[in-house]
Write an enzyme that holds these catalytic residues in place. Structure first.
Site, short mmCIF file in Angstrom:
data_model
loop_
_atom_site.label_atom_id
_atom_site.label_comp_id
_atom_site.label_asym_id
_atom_site.label_seq_id
_atom_site.Cartn_x
_atom_site.Cartn_y
_atom_site.Cartn_z
N ASN A 107 0.85 -1.20 0.00
CA ASN A 107 0.00 0.00 0.00
C ASN A 107 0.89 1.24 0.00
O ASN A 107 2.10 1.15 -0.07
CB ASN A 107 -0.93 -0.03 1.21
N ASP A 131 -4.02 -6.78 5.06
CA ASP A 131 -4.94 -7.69 5.73
C ASP A 131 -4.84 -9.11 5.16
O ASP A 131 -5.17 -10.07 5.84
CB ASP A 131 -6.39 -7.18 5.57
N LYS A 175 9.19 -16.63 -10.88
CA LYS A 175 8.40 -15.53 -11.43
C LYS A 175 7.19 -16.06 -12.20
O LYS A 175 7.33 -16.95 -13.04
CB LYS A 175 9.30 -14.69 -12.34
N PRO A 220 -2.41 -12.26 10.25
CA PRO A 220 -2.79 -12.09 11.66
C PRO A 220 -3.10 -10.62 11.94
O PRO A 220 -2.50 -9.74 11.33
CB PRO A 220 -1.53 -12.51 12.43
N ASP A 221 -4.04 -10.36 12.82
CA ASP A 221 -4.30 -8.97 13.24
C ASP A 221 -3.35 -8.69 14.41
O ASP A 221 -3.57 -9.14 15.54
CB ASP A 221 -5.76 -8.79 13.66
N PHE A 259 -4.39 2.74 15.06
CA PHE A 259 -4.84 3.73 14.07
C PHE A 259 -6.06 3.17 13.35
O PHE A 259 -6.27 1.95 13.32
CB PHE A 259 -3.73 4.03 13.06
N LYS A 301 -13.42 -0.17 15.72
CA LYS A 301 -12.08 -0.76 15.90
C LYS A 301 -11.65 -0.71 17.36
O LYS A 301 -11.01 -1.63 17.87
CB LYS A 301 -11.06 -0.04 15.01
N LYS A 316 -11.13 -4.48 18.53
CA LYS A 316 -9.72 -4.87 18.73
C LYS A 316 -9.29 -4.71 20.19
O LYS A 316 -8.12 -4.89 20.51
CB LYS A 316 -8.82 -4.05 17.81
O1 PMT Z 1 2.89 6.06 6.57
P1 PMT Z 1 2.28 7.38 6.11
O2 PMT Z 1 2.47 7.60 4.63
O3 PMT Z 1 2.74 8.54 6.95
O4 PMT Z 1 0.71 7.28 6.31
C1 PMT Z 1 0.17 7.20 7.58
C2 PMT Z 1 -1.01 6.21 7.66
C3 PMT Z 1 -2.18 6.74 6.84
C4 PMT Z 1 -0.59 4.84 7.14
C5 PMT Z 1 -1.36 6.09 9.20
O5 PMT Z 1 -1.77 7.36 9.66
C6 PMT Z 1 -2.46 5.07 9.43
O6 PMT Z 1 -3.65 5.34 9.30
N1 PMT Z 1 -2.05 3.82 9.78
C7 PMT Z 1 -2.95 2.68 9.96
C8 PMT Z 1 -3.29 2.09 8.63
C9 PMT Z 1 -4.19 0.89 8.73
O7 PMT Z 1 -3.78 -0.17 8.39
O8 PMT Z 1 -5.35 1.11 9.26
P2 PMT Z 1 -6.51 -0.03 9.46
O9 PMT Z 1 -7.72 0.76 9.78
O10 PMT Z 1 -6.54 -0.95 8.29
O11 PMT Z 1 -6.00 -0.85 10.72
C10 PMT Z 1 -6.44 -0.58 12.05
C11 PMT Z 1 -5.33 -0.88 13.04
O12 PMT Z 1 -5.04 -2.27 13.06
C12 PMT Z 1 -4.03 -0.17 12.77
O13 PMT Z 1 -3.47 0.22 14.01
C13 PMT Z 1 -3.18 -1.24 12.10
O14 PMT Z 1 -1.78 -1.03 12.34
C14 PMT Z 1 -3.68 -2.50 12.81
N2 PMT Z 1 -3.60 -3.72 12.01
C15 PMT Z 1 -4.30 -3.83 10.84
C16 PMT Z 1 -4.26 -5.04 10.15
C17 PMT Z 1 -3.51 -6.12 10.67
N3 PMT Z 1 -3.45 -7.26 10.03
N4 PMT Z 1 -2.83 -5.97 11.82
C18 PMT Z 1 -2.87 -4.80 12.50
O15 PMT Z 1 -2.24 -4.66 13.56
#
Ligand code: PMT
Length: 413
Positions: free
Chosen positions: A212, A281, A291, A309-310, A330, A344, A348
């Protein structure tokens, strides 16, 4: 205020009409137990006399770099080392320009260059000067160099103009200084803060991956802000092209599974865990060993993806008091920000969530600015919120960290 949070503050005053308010600021700082020494530029002395500041602080006010009498007492290098905080209020456009370019052409700029202290300024100038691209460039440079800019405020100005440029009121400057520097530092000192940052890469074959747009800027800004507060920082980073903030322990990972393993390990010794990484995810169920080739006669390619995994949810499920840090996640959303963020927070089992709308131009992924909504719950389940408007990621990071440390302290008591 306890002596542990009493600071040695060098109050710099430059030449603007707001200089008269610095007397009140000096008084507030002294009243609250801080040690204060004042340095005035030549311009400042046209607005307020050194004698006033001397009477309020009980210390000789320094105005000149080449003052043999003053150097015989506390020399300027000694003064630079003495301060643990340099607070400049007001900071004029000219002073900002000189500091942004590393000048050392008077006592105040020389001290700023020579001092390792935490540096804070409250800009004050005419609204048209504040709006100039040159001032915006200087402000940006100063932030990058580690300065915290407080304000300016918006409103009616001494010259009759209306707009942003007024210095924040002394009470507001004092309150931010007190909250950000003193409270947060006392609670962050010696804490271990673990931060995940950047994207993950999920291989499809030896040359292709799913990923991403995360640049790591937000997570690295959080690491910088935590280091400023004296915390021990572990930065678990996906692949990004940013330098490691000085003092951080950087653990490099590529995939979500690697990030999960590192996070599980370091979270066990962490006081605060911040999941800022944009974790994929899903990953390919079976990445190809070689390849992938275009197959003649076939229009498409079907990939089977399986769930990663989360990471943050797994750590947040640990029983409280058993290797479970204060958990800040986040939420990157493109609609219904607050609802999804609240979901969330609950699903979570997080303590705080930093929700950012990543559909807004100029904010979020890859850029230097961001805005956020903080949501958190206390031990009784009562929810609180704080809206943080668009601002540089480093400023946002400082506020997020400050609020997280306050709530973490409250949650422990
Ligand atoms: O890196 P930059 O370019 O500065 O951009 C910043 C950002 C937009 C990436 C940052 O501000 C941000 O939003 N980060 C979280 C991105 C994200 O994956 O969000 P989510 O809503 O999909 O996930 C929710 C939370 O679960 C997050 O804390 C994420 O780290 C966590 N997560 C998600 C999926 C997973 N498999 N494991 C996790 O721990």
């Amino acid at each position: 205020m306890s002596s542990a949070s009493s600071r040695r503050i060098l109050l710099g005053i430059s030449g603007g009409i707001a200089a008269y308010k610095s007397a009140q600021l000096a008084r507030l700082l002294k009243q609250n137990g801080h040690q204060v020494r004042v340095v005035m530029t030549q311009g400042a002395q046209a607005f307020i006399t050194p004698l006033t500041l001397q009477a309020l602080t009980g210390e000789a006010v320094r105005t000149s770099l080449l003052d043999p009498e003053a150097e015989a007492g506390m020399g300027h290098i000694e003064l630079a080392r003495w301060a643990d905080t340099i607070l400049i209020a007001p900071a004029t456009a000219d002073l900002m320009a000189r500091l942004a370019h590393g000048h050392a052409d008077d006592l105040l700029t020389t001290l700023c260059l020579a001092s390792p202290a935490q540096k804070i300024m409250a800009p004050a100038m005419n609204q048209a000067m504040w709006a100039q691209p040159a001032t915006a460039r200087n402000a940006q440079q100063l932030r990058q160099d580690g300065w915290q800019l407080l304000g300016p405020d918006s409103g009616e100005q001494a010259c009759g103009d209306i707009g942003p440029g007024r210095m924040l009121e002394p009470e507001a400057i004092f309150s931010v200084l007190h909250q950000r520097v003193v409270l947060a530092e006392t609670s962050a000192h010696k804490q271990h803060i673990v931060i995940t940052a950047g994207p993950t890469r999920e291989p499809l074959d030896p040359v292709r991956y799913l990923s991403n747009h995360s640049s790591g800027k937000m997570g690295y800004a959080l690491a910088t802000a935590a280091l400023e507060l004296g915390a021990k920082v572990t930065l678990i980073s996906g692949p990004v092209s940013l330098p490691t903030p000085t003092g951080a322990h950087r653990v490099e990972v590529e995939t979500a599974v690697e990030m999960a393993n590192a996070a599980e390990q370091f979270a066990s010794e962490a006081d605060v865990f911040i999941g800022c990484a944009a974790v994929a995810d899903y990953r390919a169920e079976a990445p190809a060993e070689h390849k992938l080739k275009k197959r003649a006669g076939e229009d498409g390619l079907t990939l089977r993806l399986i769930k990663n995994p989360d990471i943050i949810a797994a750590i947040a499920q640990r029983p409280r008091g058993q290797n479970r840090p204060y958990m800040v996640g986040f939420a990157a959303e493109t609609r219904d920000l607050e609802d999804y963020a609240r979901d969330k927070l609950t699903r979570k089992n997080l303590d705080m969530v930093v929700a950012n709308d990543v559909s807004l131009t100029g904010l979020g992924f890859g850029v230097d600015n961001n805005a956020a909504l903080l949501l958190w719950r206390d031990s009784t389940g009562k929810e609180s919120r704080q809206e943080l408007p668009p601002q540089p990621k480093i400023e946002l990071a400082r506020t997020i960290l400050h609020q997280a440390l306050i709530q973490q302290t409250i949650s422990k008591n």
